[in-house]
Write a protein that holds these residues in place. Sequence first.
Motif, PDB file in Angstrom:
ATOM      1  N   THR A 198       0.819  -1.226   0.000  1.00 32.13           N
ATOM      2  CA  THR A 198       0.000   0.000   0.000  1.00 32.13           C
ATOM      3  C   THR A 198       0.845   1.266   0.000  1.00 32.13           C
ATOM      4  N   LYS A 199       2.097   1.127   0.334  1.00 30.85           N
ATOM      5  CA  LYS A 199       2.972   2.285   0.536  1.00 30.85           C
ATOM      6  C   LYS A 199       3.645   2.718  -0.764  1.00 30.85           C
ATOM      7  N   THR A 200       3.635   4.013  -1.024  1.00 28.59           N
ATOM      8  CA  THR A 200       4.350   4.562  -2.185  1.00 28.59           C
ATOM      9  C   THR A 200       5.068   5.822  -1.746  1.00 28.59           C
ATOM     10  N   THR A 201       6.384   5.786  -1.773  1.00 27.38           N
ATOM     11  CA  THR A 201       7.168   6.976  -1.424  1.00 27.38           C
ATOM     12  C   THR A 201       7.323   7.872  -2.633  1.00 27.38           C
ATOM     13  N   MET A 202       7.612   7.259  -3.757  1.00 31.51           N
ATOM     14  CA  MET A 202       7.754   8.028  -5.000  1.00 31.51           C
ATOM     15  C   MET A 202       7.318   7.181  -6.184  1.00 31.51           C
ATOM     16  N   ARG A 203       6.820   7.865  -7.195  1.00 33.79           N
ATOM     17  CA  ARG A 203       6.442   7.215  -8.444  1.00 33.79           C
ATOM     18  C   ARG A 203       7.224   7.898  -9.569  1.00 33.79           C
ATOM     19  N   ILE A 204       8.095   7.136 -10.212  1.00 29.39           N
ATOM     20  CA  ILE A 204       8.927   7.677 -11.288  1.00 29.39           C
ATOM     21  C   ILE A 204       8.226   7.435 -12.623  1.00 29.39           C
ATOM     22  N   THR A 205       8.134   8.464 -13.439  1.00 32.83           N
ATOM     23  CA  THR A 205       7.427   8.323 -14.706  1.00 32.83           C
ATOM     24  C   THR A 205       7.879   9.369 -15.713  1.00 32.83           C
ATOM     25  N   TYR A 206       7.394   9.241 -16.912  1.00 30.55           N
ATOM     26  CA  TYR A 206       7.623  10.205 -17.999  1.00 30.55           C
ATOM     27  C   TYR A 206       6.247  10.490 -18.609  1.00 30.55           C
ATOM     28  N   PRO A 207       6.111  11.455 -19.520  1.00 31.31           N
ATOM     29  CA  PRO A 207       4.770  11.853 -19.970  1.00 31.31           C
ATOM     30  C   PRO A 207       3.877  10.708 -20.431  1.00 31.31           C
ATOM     31  N   GLU A 208       4.385   9.855 -21.318  1.00 33.16           N
ATOM     32  CA  GLU A 208       3.547   8.781 -21.859  1.00 33.16           C
ATOM     33  C   GLU A 208       3.251   7.681 -20.840  1.00 33.16           C
ATOM     34  N   GLY A 209       4.056   7.610 -19.778  1.00 35.55           N
ATOM     35  CA  GLY A 209       3.858   6.568 -18.774  1.00 35.55           C
ATOM     36  C   GLY A 209       3.070   7.021 -17.559  1.00 35.55           C
ATOM     37  N   ALA A 210       2.804   8.324 -17.462  1.00 37.02           N
ATOM     38  CA  ALA A 210       2.138   8.867 -16.277  1.00 37.02           C
ATOM     39  C   ALA A 210       0.671   8.439 -16.204  1.00 37.02           C
ATOM     40  N   ILE A 211       0.180   8.275 -14.981  1.00 34.99           N
ATOM     41  CA  ILE A 211      -1.228   7.961 -14.759  1.00 34.99           C
ATOM     42  C   ILE A 211      -2.093   9.085 -15.328  1.00 34.99           C
ATOM     43  N   GLN A 212      -3.104   8.729 -16.108  1.00 33.69           N
ATOM     44  CA  GLN A 212      -3.936   9.746 -16.752  1.00 33.69           C
ATOM     45  C   GLN A 212      -5.223  10.050 -15.977  1.00 33.69           C
ATOM     46  N   LYS A 213      -5.641   9.136 -15.110  1.00 36.20           N
ATOM     47  CA  LYS A 213      -6.836   9.374 -14.308  1.00 36.20           C
ATOM     48  C   LYS A 213      -6.430   9.880 -12.924  1.00 36.20           C
ATOM     49  N   PRO A 214      -6.739  11.124 -12.597  1.00 40.26           N
ATOM     50  CA  PRO A 214      -6.299  11.727 -11.324  1.00 40.26           C
ATOM     51  C   PRO A 214      -6.666  10.913 -10.090  1.00 40.26           C
ATOM     52  N   GLU A 215      -7.818  10.223 -10.115  1.00 40.03           N
ATOM     53  CA  GLU A 215      -8.267   9.479  -8.937  1.00 40.03           C
ATOM     54  C   GLU A 215      -7.408   8.268  -8.643  1.00 40.03           C
ATOM     55  N   ARG A 216      -6.560   7.868  -9.570  1.00 39.07           N
ATOM     56  CA  ARG A 216      -5.714   6.697  -9.362  1.00 39.07           C
ATOM     57  C   ARG A 216      -4.391   7.031  -8.673  1.00 39.07           C
ATOM     58  N   TYR A 217      -4.113   8.303  -8.458  1.00 37.53           N
ATOM     59  CA  TYR A 217      -2.874   8.684  -7.786  1.00 37.53           C
ATOM     60  C   TYR A 217      -2.970   8.443  -6.280  1.00 37.53           C
ATOM     61  N   GLU A 218      -1.855   8.024  -5.669  1.00 40.80           N
ATOM     62  CA  GLU A 218      -1.806   7.921  -4.219  1.00 40.80           C
ATOM     63  C   GLU A 218      -1.867   9.322  -3.619  1.00 40.80           C
ATOM     64  N   LYS A 219      -2.246   9.405  -2.372  1.00 41.35           N
ATOM     65  CA  LYS A 219      -2.438  10.713  -1.758  1.00 41.35           C
ATOM     66  C   LYS A 219      -1.144  11.380  -1.310  1.00 41.35           C
ATOM     67  N   ASP A 220      -0.134  10.597  -0.961  1.00 44.52           N
ATOM     68  CA  ASP A 220       1.026  11.199  -0.304  1.00 44.52           C
ATOM     69  C   ASP A 220       2.369  10.824  -0.923  1.00 44.52           C
ATOM     70  N   SER A 221       2.406  10.478  -2.200  1.00 45.78           N
ATOM     71  CA  SER A 221       3.679  10.106  -2.824  1.00 45.78           C
ATOM     72  C   SER A 221       4.251  11.280  -3.623  1.00 45.78           C
ATOM     73  N   LEU A 222       5.563  11.238  -3.812  1.00 41.65           N
ATOM     74  CA  LEU A 222       6.222  12.238  -4.649  1.00 41.65           C
ATOM     75  C   LEU A 222       6.089  11.847  -6.115  1.00 41.65           C
ATOM     76  N   PHE A 223       5.883  12.838  -6.964  1.00 46.72           N
ATOM     77  CA  PHE A 223       5.822  12.624  -8.406  1.00 46.72           C
ATOM     78  C   PHE A 223       7.218  12.898  -8.971  1.00 46.72           C
ATOM     79  N   ILE A 224       7.885  11.843  -9.441  1.00 37.38           N
ATOM     80  CA  ILE A 224       9.267  11.968  -9.920  1.00 37.38           C
ATOM     81  C   ILE A 224       9.280  11.889 -11.444  1.00 37.38           C
ATOM     82  N   PHE A 225       9.742  12.960 -12.056  1.00 34.74           N
ATOM     83  CA  PHE A 225       9.735  13.078 -13.510  1.00 34.74           C
ATOM     84  C   PHE A 225      11.084  12.645 -14.089  1.00 34.74           C
ATOM     85  N   SER A 226      11.023  11.772 -15.099  1.00 35.18           N
ATOM     86  CA  SER A 226      12.228  11.352 -15.813  1.00 35.18           C
ATOM     87  C   SER A 226      12.051  11.691 -17.289  1.00 35.18           C
TER      88      SER A 226
END
Length: 371
Positions: A198-226
């Motif tokens: 259940t725990k997410t400290t950070m989610r690493i992603t790039y534009p095409e890989g990023a979650i597109q539905k806002p409701e699917r994001y965790e509440k307290d993780s860092l968004f890490i852009f690559s």
Amino acid sequence: MKYTRKLLFVLCPMLVLVFIYFSSRKLHLHVWGPKSQLESEASISVGQVVGAVYDQQGFLLKLDGKLPMELVYKYGNLSSGTCKPGYAAAKMTAIYPKFVKPAPMFLDQNFKRLAKVFNYLPPFGFKTQEKTIDTILTATKNYGLGPELDSLSCKRCIIVGNGGILANKSLGSHIDEYDIVVRLNEAPVSGYTKDVGTKTTMRITYPEGAIQKPERYEKDSLFIFSAFKPLDFKWLKHVIFRERLGTEGFWKSVAHYVPREPSEMRILNPYFIQEAAFQFIGLPLNNGLMGKGNIPTLGTVAITMALHNCDEVAVAGFGYDMNTPHAPLHYYEKVKMSAIRESWTHNILKEKEFLQKLVKARVITDLTKGI
């Protein structure tokens, strides 16, 4: 006089033979070690003749999980489960002497001083994007993991891959025990917590890989852009400043909104892409440009980041088994393993060779044993 000439005719060939013998002996004793790059490259061929110590990338050829003598005293007596400060870097240096630990996880306001990535275009650097990055960093203002994690004297990190091998392993509670849990791209948590935690400290992603539905994001993780191309930095800028962005130049649809405040966003140091590709895996340099088969997967980039910034590193959900083409590629969808064969950017086989070195030497721990 004639006697002297005869003597010279006899002695000269003997002297030549003696010289060749001692020269060849000296060469045979010369084995590639942790010297300068030019010296190392020059001695590779000689090392191969007598049995090289290191492979072409600079890793020890004979790998095992034993602690080198110099590390036994430091780590050998620690009780099981105790975090081992500096362990991953120490083990990595033991099998790869060229490894240098200091490498900031994220870009900060001093990013232009990072000489190793200054002259490379994305994805291996930030050349041509300095102005855009400056603008982004003035908005994000934060460049670490946060006060609580940054203050830890020993960090245990786990990179959770997206592989189908994660399914039905019930590793969720074990994954949640780590200090830092790294997830990749759009891999979901909800509905899969028994296996992925259940725990997410950070989610690493790039534009095409990023979650597109806002409701699917965790509440307290860092968004890490690559970033993998210059346009990606423009995308991040538009997301942060809530500007409109066209879709031209992306190879698939991208998210137009990320439910994160700028202070919760970071830019991953592109050095980890460069190091993973050229130093660790041995992908073609291609004049420093992105090309066919010279981009590491985001999972391997995340592992490279962790080797520099975590004291202990574990992975789960890694490993592509090309012998099972009908097996699920990811734990959350029905795409088959055979789809990875069509990858234009990655060299899965060479990447797997690198990861197997880390597992065999116990630099990292593979919880799902797919590597």
